[in-house]
Write a protein that holds these residues in place. Structure first.
Motif, PDB file in Angstrom:
ATOM      1  N   SER A 177       0.629  -0.989   0.125  1.00 49.57           N
ATOM      2  CA  SER A 177      -0.058   0.026  -0.624  1.00 49.57           C
ATOM      3  C   SER A 177       1.083   1.280  -0.092  1.00 49.57           C
ATOM      4  O   SER A 177       0.450   2.163  -0.403  1.00 49.57           O
ATOM      5  CB  SER A 177      -1.078  -0.614   1.684  1.00 49.57           C
ATOM      6  N   SER A 178       2.154   1.340   0.343  1.00 51.33           N
ATOM      7  CA  SER A 178       3.153   2.046   0.635  1.00 51.33           C
ATOM      8  C   SER A 178       3.739   2.439  -0.825  1.00 51.33           C
ATOM      9  O   SER A 178       4.885   3.319  -0.522  1.00 51.33           O
ATOM     10  CB  SER A 178       3.569   2.186   2.220  1.00 51.33           C
ATOM     11  N   SER A 179       3.998   1.686  -1.300  1.00 53.97           N
ATOM     12  CA  SER A 179       4.670   1.663  -2.254  1.00 53.97           C
ATOM     13  C   SER A 179       4.519   2.230  -3.695  1.00 53.97           C
ATOM     14  O   SER A 179       3.469   2.290  -4.054  1.00 53.97           O
ATOM     15  CB  SER A 179       5.017  -0.355  -3.253  1.00 53.97           C
ATOM     16  N   ASN A 180       5.815   2.752  -4.751  1.00 55.52           N
ATOM     17  CA  ASN A 180       5.855   3.333  -5.821  1.00 55.52           C
ATOM     18  C   ASN A 180       5.105   2.043  -6.730  1.00 55.52           C
ATOM     19  O   ASN A 180       6.413   1.737  -6.756  1.00 55.52           O
ATOM     20  CB  ASN A 180       6.835   4.341  -5.871  1.00 55.52           C
ATOM     21  N   MET A 181       3.702   1.602  -7.409  1.00 54.81           N
ATOM     22  CA  MET A 181       3.883   1.045  -8.427  1.00 54.81           C
ATOM     23  C   MET A 181       4.409   1.536 -10.241  1.00 54.81           C
ATOM     24  O   MET A 181       3.653   2.462 -10.032  1.00 54.81           O
ATOM     25  CB  MET A 181       2.746  -0.123  -8.262  1.00 54.81           C
ATOM     26  N   GLY A 182       5.328   0.571 -10.435  1.00 55.31           N
ATOM     27  CA  GLY A 182       4.904   0.876 -11.985  1.00 55.31           C
ATOM     28  C   GLY A 182       5.220   0.199 -12.963  1.00 55.31           C
ATOM     29  O   GLY A 182       5.131  -0.789 -12.488  1.00 55.31           O
ATOM     30  N   GLY A 220       4.075   4.126 -16.878  1.00 54.49           N
ATOM     31  CA  GLY A 220       3.334   5.127 -15.924  1.00 54.49           C
ATOM     32  C   GLY A 220       3.636   4.722 -14.869  1.00 54.49           C
ATOM     33  O   GLY A 220       3.698   3.427 -14.376  1.00 54.49           O
ATOM     34  N   GLY A 221       2.523   5.228 -13.927  1.00 61.42           N
ATOM     35  CA  GLY A 221       2.895   4.668 -12.295  1.00 61.42           C
ATOM     36  C   GLY A 221       2.131   5.235 -11.511  1.00 61.42           C
ATOM     37  O   GLY A 221       1.421   6.307 -11.218  1.00 61.42           O
ATOM     38  N   TYR A 273       6.087  -4.722 -18.334  1.00 63.30           N
ATOM     39  CA  TYR A 273       6.405  -5.107 -16.663  1.00 63.30           C
ATOM     40  C   TYR A 273       5.633  -4.574 -15.854  1.00 63.30           C
ATOM     41  O   TYR A 273       6.109  -3.541 -15.752  1.00 63.30           O
ATOM     42  CB  TYR A 273       7.764  -4.991 -16.492  1.00 63.30           C
ATOM     43  N   CYS A 274       5.133  -5.193 -14.524  1.00 63.61           N
ATOM     44  CA  CYS A 274       5.145  -4.328 -13.347  1.00 63.61           C
ATOM     45  C   CYS A 274       6.283  -4.176 -12.653  1.00 63.61           C
ATOM     46  O   CYS A 274       6.645  -5.033 -12.144  1.00 63.61           O
ATOM     47  CB  CYS A 274       3.972  -5.000 -12.712  1.00 63.61           C
ATOM     48  N   ALA A 275       6.710  -3.182 -11.607  1.00 63.75           N
ATOM     49  CA  ALA A 275       7.310  -2.850 -10.541  1.00 63.75           C
ATOM     50  C   ALA A 275       7.093  -2.722  -9.469  1.00 63.75           C
ATOM     51  O   ALA A 275       6.731  -1.491  -9.876  1.00 63.75           O
ATOM     52  CB  ALA A 275       8.617  -2.171 -11.511  1.00 63.75           C
ATOM     53  N   TYR A 312      13.151   0.989  -9.394  1.00 63.44           N
ATOM     54  CA  TYR A 312      12.356   0.635  -8.658  1.00 63.44           C
ATOM     55  C   TYR A 312      13.424  -1.173  -8.884  1.00 63.44           C
ATOM     56  O   TYR A 312      13.941  -1.779  -9.773  1.00 63.44           O
ATOM     57  CB  TYR A 312      11.821  -0.191 -10.278  1.00 63.44           C
ATOM     58  N   ASN A 313      13.349  -1.485  -7.755  1.00 66.25           N
ATOM     59  CA  ASN A 313      13.326  -2.543  -6.766  1.00 66.25           C
ATOM     60  C   ASN A 313      13.692  -4.011  -7.237  1.00 66.25           C
ATOM     61  O   ASN A 313      14.063  -5.168  -7.401  1.00 66.25           O
ATOM     62  CB  ASN A 313      13.393  -2.960  -5.236  1.00 66.25           C
ATOM     63  N   TYR A 314      12.072  -4.154  -7.826  1.00 59.96           N
ATOM     64  CA  TYR A 314      11.217  -5.575  -8.215  1.00 59.96           C
ATOM     65  C   TYR A 314      10.571  -5.579  -9.153  1.00 59.96           C
ATOM     66  O   TYR A 314      10.010  -4.521  -9.304  1.00 59.96           O
ATOM     67  CB  TYR A 314      10.483  -5.958  -6.742  1.00 59.96           C
ATOM     68  N   TRP A 315      11.082  -6.430  -9.959  1.00 52.00           N
ATOM     69  CA  TRP A 315      10.541  -6.830 -11.076  1.00 52.00           C
ATOM     70  C   TRP A 315       9.351  -7.817 -10.986  1.00 52.00           C
ATOM     71  O   TRP A 315       9.331  -8.661 -10.871  1.00 52.00           O
ATOM     72  CB  TRP A 315      11.507  -6.355 -12.215  1.00 52.00           C
ATOM     73  N   GLY A 316       8.610  -7.935 -12.057  1.00 56.16           N
ATOM     74  CA  GLY A 316       7.772  -8.889 -12.639  1.00 56.16           C
ATOM     75  C   GLY A 316       7.740  -9.591 -14.094  1.00 56.16           C
ATOM     76  O   GLY A 316       9.245  -9.188 -14.671  1.00 56.16           O
ATOM     77  N   GLN A 317       7.583 -10.847 -14.688  1.00 52.22           N
ATOM     78  CA  GLN A 317       8.407 -11.287 -15.131  1.00 52.22           C
ATOM     79  C   GLN A 317       7.843 -10.940 -16.959  1.00 52.22           C
ATOM     80  O   GLN A 317       8.771 -10.868 -18.145  1.00 52.22           O
ATOM     81  CB  GLN A 317       8.173 -12.799 -15.138  1.00 52.22           C
ATOM     82  N   GLY A 318       6.602  -9.765 -16.977  1.00 54.29           N
ATOM     83  CA  GLY A 318       5.941  -9.610 -18.216  1.00 54.29           C
ATOM     84  C   GLY A 318       5.203 -10.442 -17.858  1.00 54.29           C
ATOM     85  O   GLY A 318       4.829 -11.607 -18.120  1.00 54.29           O
ATOM     86  N   THR A 319       4.596  -9.494 -19.393  1.00 57.13           N
ATOM     87  CA  THR A 319       3.611  -9.914 -20.320  1.00 57.13           C
ATOM     88  C   THR A 319       3.339  -9.790 -21.534  1.00 57.13           C
ATOM     89  O   THR A 319       3.610  -7.914 -21.231  1.00 57.13           O
ATOM     90  CB  THR A 319       1.493  -9.803 -19.708  1.00 57.13           C
TER      91      THR A 319
END
Length: 120
Positions: A30-35, A49-50, A92-94, A107-114
């Motif tokens: 909830s406190s993370s910046n998501m991109g 976008g973020g 990718y989501c990050a 951005y510290n963490y990344w998804g695998q992508g779609t």
């Protein structure tokens, strides 16, 4: 540790819509910046976008894409409308602990992508 899993990609005709989802694990969502970022073949990964307290977008998608989040579900969404062939890419989501930023190095963490493919 944060894990991110994207879903919702696919093949769509130009002018169509898709909604991507990114499910996140971790107590600080909830406190993370998501991109959202994307990478087309032969090109660098670029910011789309973020969202943290507000939303912010790349000029190329402004007015067509909308980011939202559901903190109760630990999920962030990317609604993509009026899709164009040039939107074809892996998306990718990050996650970032920083302030709102378009710079992928924060951005510290990344998804695998779609994969999103838009046909003309």
């Amino acid at each position: 540790q944060v894990q991110l899993v994207e879903s919702g990609g696919g093949l769509v005709q130009a002018g169509g819509s898709l909604r991507l989802s990114c499910a996140a694990s971790g107590r600080t969502f909830s406190s993370s910046n998501m991109g959202w970022f994307r990478q087309a073949p032969g090109k660098e990964r670029e910011f789309v976008g973020g969202i943290k307290l507000t939303t912010y977008y790349a000029n190329s998608v402004k007015g067509r894409f909308t980011i939202s989040r559901d903190n109760a579900k630990n999920t962030v969404y990317l609604q993509m409308n009026s899709l164009k062939p040039e939107d074809t890419a892996i998306y990718y989501c990050a996650s970032s602990n920083s302030i709102e930023t378009t710079d992928r190095k924060w951005y510290n963490y990344w998804g695998q992508g779609t994969q999103v493919t838009v046909s003309s």
